[in-house]
Write a protein that holds these residues in place. Structure first.
Motif, PDB file in Angstrom:
ATOM      1  N   ARG A   1      86.358  53.625  22.686  1.00 49.23           N
ATOM      2  CA  ARG A   1      87.447  52.716  23.050  1.00 49.23           C
ATOM      3  C   ARG A   1      87.789  52.850  24.533  1.00 49.23           C
ATOM      4  NH1 ARG A   1      89.725  51.188  18.212  1.00 49.23           N
ATOM      5  NH2 ARG A   1      89.254  52.523  16.429  1.00 49.23           N
ATOM      6  N   ASN A   2      88.422  51.781  25.047  1.00 53.30           N
ATOM      7  CA  ASN A   2      88.959  51.856  26.399  1.00 53.30           C
ATOM      8  C   ASN A   2      90.408  52.340  26.348  1.00 53.30           C
ATOM      9  OD1 ASN A   2      90.493  49.664  25.591  1.00 53.30           O
ATOM     10  ND2 ASN A   2      89.352  48.170  26.832  1.00 53.30           N
TER      11      ASN A   2
ATOM     12  N   GLY B   1      92.692  50.795  23.831  1.00 55.93           N
ATOM     13  CA  GLY B   1      92.349  50.940  22.431  1.00 55.93           C
ATOM     14  C   GLY B   1      91.296  49.976  21.933  1.00 55.93           C
ATOM     15  N   LYS B   2      90.798  49.084  22.800  1.00 55.06           N
ATOM     16  CA  LYS B   2      89.779  48.121  22.385  1.00 55.06           C
ATOM     17  C   LYS B   2      88.433  48.812  22.229  1.00 55.06           C
ATOM     18  CE  LYS B   2      87.662  43.723  23.699  1.00 55.06           C
ATOM     19  NZ  LYS B   2      87.621  42.634  24.711  1.00 55.06           N
ATOM     20  N   VAL B   3      87.711  48.455  21.155  1.00 53.55           N
ATOM     21  CA  VAL B   3      86.394  49.042  20.911  1.00 53.55           C
ATOM     22  C   VAL B   3      85.423  48.597  22.001  1.00 53.55           C
ATOM     23  CG1 VAL B   3      84.430  49.129  19.337  1.00 53.55           C
ATOM     24  CG2 VAL B   3      86.760  49.204  18.429  1.00 53.55           C
TER      25      VAL B   3
END
Length: 509
Positions: A489-490, A493-495
């Motif tokens: 994740r960044n 929180g994005k995959v």
């Protein structure tokens, strides 16, 4: 641009060269006069069966002459055809019928069970059987044909360039299929482009082996063959040896050939069967394979292309004069089309600089059926935003760099990762999932799923795959399923799918 109904071309050829061969399907053959007469008969039968002008008519069948004749008959009476992907699961088919508003379904015997399910779920007004197996007491087309008077003539419905000709549903990059609208103007522009770029003549015999629910089956060059006065040879097989046999027997001069079929023909040592071919249209074949094909078939023009359903097939074709000099390039735009490369600020970039490929012109679809939001998101200042990355060289030839990262191209089919993820996420015990495309030597790419299980979940790979098979077409089911403890994740929180891809390919994409 003024246009006429597609089937007026057929009528004109029947009057001018009625004895010339127009269509071949195995042992069955039609001259232009015979084909035009059969389109009239089927048009009259459809009208008798309750099909009305402007109806949306779904077709569920394989590459048979009857299917092609019905497509033409639907246009003749002024209805809209919706060729359906028979590989899809019934859940997917039902959603398409409902979203499109399809009221009539034509189907083969092979798909009678599917038609019965769709008849019940989708609220069809009528379903007409190609063969023996009927649904819901509706008539067989053969029974309707038997009532058609001999010599019947059905006038071609008047159509303008903005009138809707058909819908082709493509997975695209969202979780649901999108209905790409093709107008009569789109079709006319594509046929003109095919005629000029492939130099089609009445001597051409064009093989259609790609499914007729696919833009490459219908429009590469597909129905443009009739504009040239040539012959369409239908083939429903994907087996390399059988395609080689048909090409040899019918002395085919041109075709679209998927990479995996070409590999198969080469592996079988049957390239001599392709000696009649003057052009071969493909995309995504490695330069090493391309050079080998040229060695074995030096007379063949190898036409690299760039296109998509939203562009009514190809937007760029490689010309014969530069196919060796610019191996790897995808040609220049077809007539009536423009292409640019822009940066993130939508400013045109210099030659050799990478950016997004944008396109405008007569072949660009007006948008997605009943989906104004997605249509608007794909347009800017009159340009269609492909989302693909490429660059133009100093001579104006397009070089493709990368596809839309969330769209998997598998054996000529589009697989939307969001659609596969939606199905996986619905399975009890799955906490989170990410799907990417991974390289495959035969299919270009295949889906791979990374699954994070909920705490205490009792799921294994077989159970997850069985769930996918129950809700997705087989080609969309992940070949590999990795059960993972965490997903990259960044900071927000994005995959990070690019990390997953890099782990699979050895470098970021």
């Amino acid at each position: 641009m003024a246009v006429a109904n597609l089937t007026e071309v057929l009528r004109r050829q029947a009057n001018r060269r009625g004895d010339a061969e127009a269509l071949v399907d195995g042992a069955q053959r039609w001259t232009y006069a015979e084909l035009d007469a059969d389109v009239d008969r089927y048009a009259a039968a459809l009208l008798a069966g309750g099909v009305r002008a402007d109806d949306l008519v779904g077709l569920l069948g394989r590459n048979h002459a009857r299917y092609l004749i019905e497509l033409l008959a639907i246009a003749r009476i002024g209805a809209v055809s919706v060729p359906l992907n028979w590989r899809l699961h019934a859940d997917e088919q039902s959603w398409i019928l409902d979203q499109a508003g399809i009221g009539v379904l034509l189907f083969d015997d092979d798909f009678a069970d599917d038609a019965a399910t769709l008849r019940e779920r989708a609220g069809l007004r009528v379903s007409l059987a190609h063969g023996e197996r009927t649904v819901g007491g509706d008539p067989r087309i053969d029974d309707l044909l038997a009532q058609v008077p001999a010599g019947v003539r059905v006038p071609d419905a008047e159509k303008g360039p903005d009138d809707l000709h058909r819908l082709l549903y493509t997975s695209g990059t969202t979780s649901r299929p999108k209905g790409v609208m093709h107008t009569y103007g789109n079709i006319a522009a594509n046929h003109l482009g095919q005629l000029l770029e492939l130099e089609l003549t009445p001597a051409d015999r064009i093989l259609i082996s790609a499914p007729l629910f696919h833009v490459s089956g219908l429009e590469a060059p597909g129905l443009a063959t009739f504009l040239a006065g040539g012959t369409i040879v239908l083939c429903e097989t994907f087996k390399p040896d059988e395609i080689a046999e048909v090409v040899h027997r019918e002395q085919v001069t041109g075709l679209v050939l998927a990479a995996q079929i070409l590999f198969g023909i080469m592996d079988l040592g049957r390239m001599d069967d392709l000696a009649s071919i003057r052009y071969l249209l493909f995309a995504g074949v490695a330069p090493t394979v391309r050079r080998r094909v040229k060695e074995l078939l030096p007379q063949v023009r190898l036409v690299d292309t760039y296109g998509m359903t939203e562009l009514t097939n190809g937007c760029c074709y490689m010309d014969a004069a530069h196919e060796q000099e610019k191996v790897g390039a995808l040609g220049v735009p077809l007539p009536l089309m423009q292409l640019r490369i822009v940066d993130a600020d939508f400013q045109e970039v210099e030659a050799g600089t990478q950016g997004e490929i944008i396109v405008r012109g007569a072949k660009v679809s007006p948008g997605y059926w009943r989906d104004e939001a997605t249509t608007a998101a794909s347009r800017r200042d009159g340009w269609f935003l492909t989302g693909d990355v490429g660059y133009l060289d100093v001579d104006g030839y397009l070089w493709f760099v990368d596809r839309r990262t969330d769209l998997i191209k598998s054996g000529g089919e589009n697989v939307a990762t969001a659609e596969v993820e939606r199905v996986l996420a619905a399975l009890d015990g799955v906490a989170e999932v990410a799907v990417i495309g991974v390289p495959d030597p035969r299919w270009d790419e295949v889906p791979k799923a990374f699954v994070l299980l909920a705490e205490g979940a009792d799921l294994d790979e077989d159970a997850i795959r069985s769930h996918c098979l129950a809700h997705l077409a087989k080609f969309k089911v992940p070949r590999d399923i990795a059960l993972v403890d965490a997903l990259p994740r960044n900071d927000s929180g994005k995959v990070l799918k690019r990390v997953l891809r890099a782990n699979e390919t050895g470098g970021e994409r």
